[in-house]
Motif scaffolding. Structure first.
Motif, PDB file in Angstrom:
ATOM      1  N   VAL A  12       8.923  -7.671   1.523  1.00 37.85           N
ATOM      2  CA  VAL A  12       9.868  -6.291   0.747  1.00 37.85           C
ATOM      3  C   VAL A  12       9.547  -6.591  -0.336  1.00 37.85           C
ATOM      4  CG1 VAL A  12      12.087  -5.263   0.801  1.00 37.85           C
ATOM      5  CG2 VAL A  12      11.257  -5.763   2.484  1.00 37.85           C
ATOM      6  N   ALA A  13      10.204  -7.384  -1.062  1.00 37.62           N
ATOM      7  CA  ALA A  13       9.634  -7.870  -2.963  1.00 37.62           C
ATOM      8  C   ALA A  13       7.684  -7.718  -2.908  1.00 37.62           C
ATOM      9  CB  ALA A  13      10.260  -9.063  -3.257  1.00 37.62           C
ATOM     10  N   VAL A  14       7.252  -8.149  -2.308  1.00 41.27           N
ATOM     11  CA  VAL A  14       5.665  -7.689  -2.389  1.00 41.27           C
ATOM     12  C   VAL A  14       5.585  -6.745  -2.911  1.00 41.27           C
ATOM     13  CG1 VAL A  14       3.171  -8.417  -1.813  1.00 41.27           C
ATOM     14  CG2 VAL A  14       5.352 -10.371  -2.132  1.00 41.27           C
ATOM     15  N   LEU A  15       5.566  -4.983  -1.470  1.00 41.82           N
ATOM     16  CA  LEU A  15       5.589  -4.063  -1.278  1.00 41.82           C
ATOM     17  C   LEU A  15       6.324  -3.683  -3.157  1.00 41.82           C
ATOM     18  CD1 LEU A  15       6.088  -3.718   2.148  1.00 41.82           C
ATOM     19  CD2 LEU A  15       3.865  -3.948   1.055  1.00 41.82           C
ATOM     20  N   PHE A  16       7.475  -3.582  -2.972  1.00 39.71           N
ATOM     21  CA  PHE A  16       7.871  -3.263  -4.185  1.00 39.71           C
ATOM     22  C   PHE A  16       7.633  -3.813  -5.584  1.00 39.71           C
ATOM     23  CE2 PHE A  16      11.240  -3.758  -8.070  1.00 39.71           C
ATOM     24  CZ  PHE A  16      11.395  -2.766  -8.064  1.00 39.71           C
ATOM     25  N   ALA A  17       6.621  -5.464  -5.256  1.00 42.22           N
ATOM     26  CA  ALA A  17       6.035  -4.829  -7.284  1.00 42.22           C
ATOM     27  C   ALA A  17       4.569  -4.276  -6.623  1.00 42.22           C
ATOM     28  CB  ALA A  17       5.812  -6.839  -6.620  1.00 42.22           C
ATOM     29  N   LEU A  18       4.359  -4.602  -5.906  1.00 42.55           N
ATOM     30  CA  LEU A  18       2.548  -3.762  -6.177  1.00 42.55           C
ATOM     31  C   LEU A  18       2.792  -2.608  -6.729  1.00 42.55           C
ATOM     32  CD1 LEU A  18       1.053  -4.488  -2.256  1.00 42.55           C
ATOM     33  CD2 LEU A  18       0.800  -5.733  -5.109  1.00 42.55           C
ATOM     34  N   ASN A  19       3.477  -1.804  -6.066  1.00 40.63           N
ATOM     35  CA  ASN A  19       3.951  -0.408  -6.874  1.00 40.63           C
ATOM     36  C   ASN A  19       3.315  -0.186  -8.327  1.00 40.63           C
ATOM     37  OD1 ASN A  19       4.977   2.047  -6.689  1.00 40.63           O
ATOM     38  ND2 ASN A  19       6.605   1.239  -8.061  1.00 40.63           N
ATOM     39  N   PHE A  20       3.721  -1.430  -9.285  1.00 44.44           N
ATOM     40  CA  PHE A  20       3.896  -1.834 -10.311  1.00 44.44           C
ATOM     41  C   PHE A  20       2.271  -2.117 -10.559  1.00 44.44           C
ATOM     42  CE2 PHE A  20       8.224  -2.350  -9.947  1.00 44.44           C
ATOM     43  CZ  PHE A  20       8.574  -0.876 -10.391  1.00 44.44           C
ATOM     44  N   VAL A  21       1.421  -2.457  -9.979  1.00 43.79           N
ATOM     45  CA  VAL A  21       0.055  -3.285 -10.305  1.00 43.79           C
ATOM     46  C   VAL A  21      -1.029  -2.410  -9.008  1.00 43.79           C
ATOM     47  CG1 VAL A  21       1.288  -5.739 -10.790  1.00 43.79           C
ATOM     48  CG2 VAL A  21       0.577  -4.947  -8.561  1.00 43.79           C
ATOM     49  N   LEU A  22      -0.805  -1.580  -8.287  1.00 41.33           N
ATOM     50  CA  LEU A  22      -2.081  -0.913  -7.352  1.00 41.33           C
ATOM     51  C   LEU A  22      -2.578   0.063  -8.521  1.00 41.33           C
ATOM     52  CD1 LEU A  22      -0.476  -0.916  -3.813  1.00 41.33           C
ATOM     53  CD2 LEU A  22      -2.519  -2.535  -4.542  1.00 41.33           C
TER      54      LEU A  22
END
Length: 311
Positions: A12-22
């Motif tokens: 869940v945390a990784v998917l949230f963080a991906l919002n800012f880098v993808l």
């Protein structure tokens, strides 16, 4: 249990963080994957944990999509109310379907659910005056606003899809660790013995199907609200087959499996289509290979080989 919780919260945390880098393309794809993974999670509750092999889950996905979409098309109810109506439509349809279909088992259950789903698909086409039939309809951008945030905006859509996925994902983890989840697994493994122990297996299977239908409807509503479209193709047979494939590929009866299967198949088809027009041939070969060498799916093989306590 702590390691398992850490794994699932970590995703869940990784998917949230991906919002800012993808990058933009991958950003939109992952939002779509998370939304569809909720559908796979709903299917996994019925099939992976309870052993109910349905070929008609597209009706629940479509019930959520059209329940929300039609309300927004003909009223000013708002996206939140439309989402609530979608959940009620999915749960109500699953209840009616379950009361009739669960009187059968095995192949008969598969056929009955397929028949119900086809009836729903035909109803969408029959009432084309309202549903626009095969053409479908666009859900107006003005209707897809929550607390002043436009769900059509890429950032808002991603975070909304993440929130929906996280809620369904963690709910699934909670459910399978509750006594009800344990009993559902017992029913899947040996229903007569579970009945002998005093459990009302019909009621429990019905409850599992209603929960499954409601979660699947949440995915359908989310897809319509996030991407602004409702169409009859989402009620077709292929959309009943997709969640079965996603769950089998990711690992039936595992919490993380539906997401892994959805992600794998989505990108397999996406990358294959960039190589050849016969992309389904490449996808088919890859799927056959995975089935042969990892018959329990990605997460299922991980549980078998390295982590027996993986829920």
């Amino acid at each position: 249990m702590r390691a398992s919780l850490a794994l699932h919260l970590g995703l869940v945390a990784v998917l949230f963080a991906l919002n800012f880098v993808l990058p933009a393309y991958a950003h939109g794809n992952i939002a779509r994957v998370m939304t569809l993974a909720v559908y796979a999670i709903g299917y996994n509750i019925a099939f992976g944990y309870t052993g109910l092999l349905s070929l008609g889950h597209a009706m629940f996905f479509a019930a959520g999509m059209y329940g929300a979409g039609l309300l927004l098309r003909f009223t000013d109810a708002g996206a939140v109310a439309a989402f609530g109506v979608a959940l009620a439509c999915g749960a109500g349809l699953a209840l009616v379907t379950g009361l009739l279909a669960l009187r059968t088992a095995g192949v008969s259950f598969m056929i009955v659910t397929l028949m119900f789903s086809q009836a729903c698909a035909l109803a969408i086409l029959y009432f084309a005056e309202y549903t626009r039939g095969d053409e479908g309809f666009v859900i107006a951008a003005a209707s897809r606003v929550v607390a002043g945030h436009d769900l059509g905006d890429a950032q808002v859509r991603y975070l909304a899809a993440w929130a929906l996925f996280s809620a369904a994902f963690l709910f699934s983890l909670w459910l399978v660790n509750r006594p009800m989840g344990k009993v559902l697994v017992a029913i899947r493994e040996n229903e007569p013995r579970a009945r002998l122990l005093g459990y009302d297996t019909f009621r429990l299977k019905l409850g599992a199907l209603v929960i499954s239908g409601m979660v699947s409807a949440a995915s359908g509503a989310g897809y319509g609200l996030f991407f602004g479209y409702a169409g009859a193709s989402f009620a077709g047979v292929q959309y009943s087959i997709f969640p079965l494939l996603w769950v089998l590929l990711g690992g039936a009866g595992t919490v993380i499996g539906p997401f892994l299967g959805t992600l794998f198949m989505f990108y397999l088809i996406d990358l294959s289509s960039g190589i050849t027009d016969a992309y389904m041939l490449i996808a088919g070969v890859a799927l056959i290979g995975l089935t042969l060498f990892a018959p329990q799916g990605i997460a299922g093989e991980l549980r078998r080989r390295a982590w027996r306590g993986l829920p």
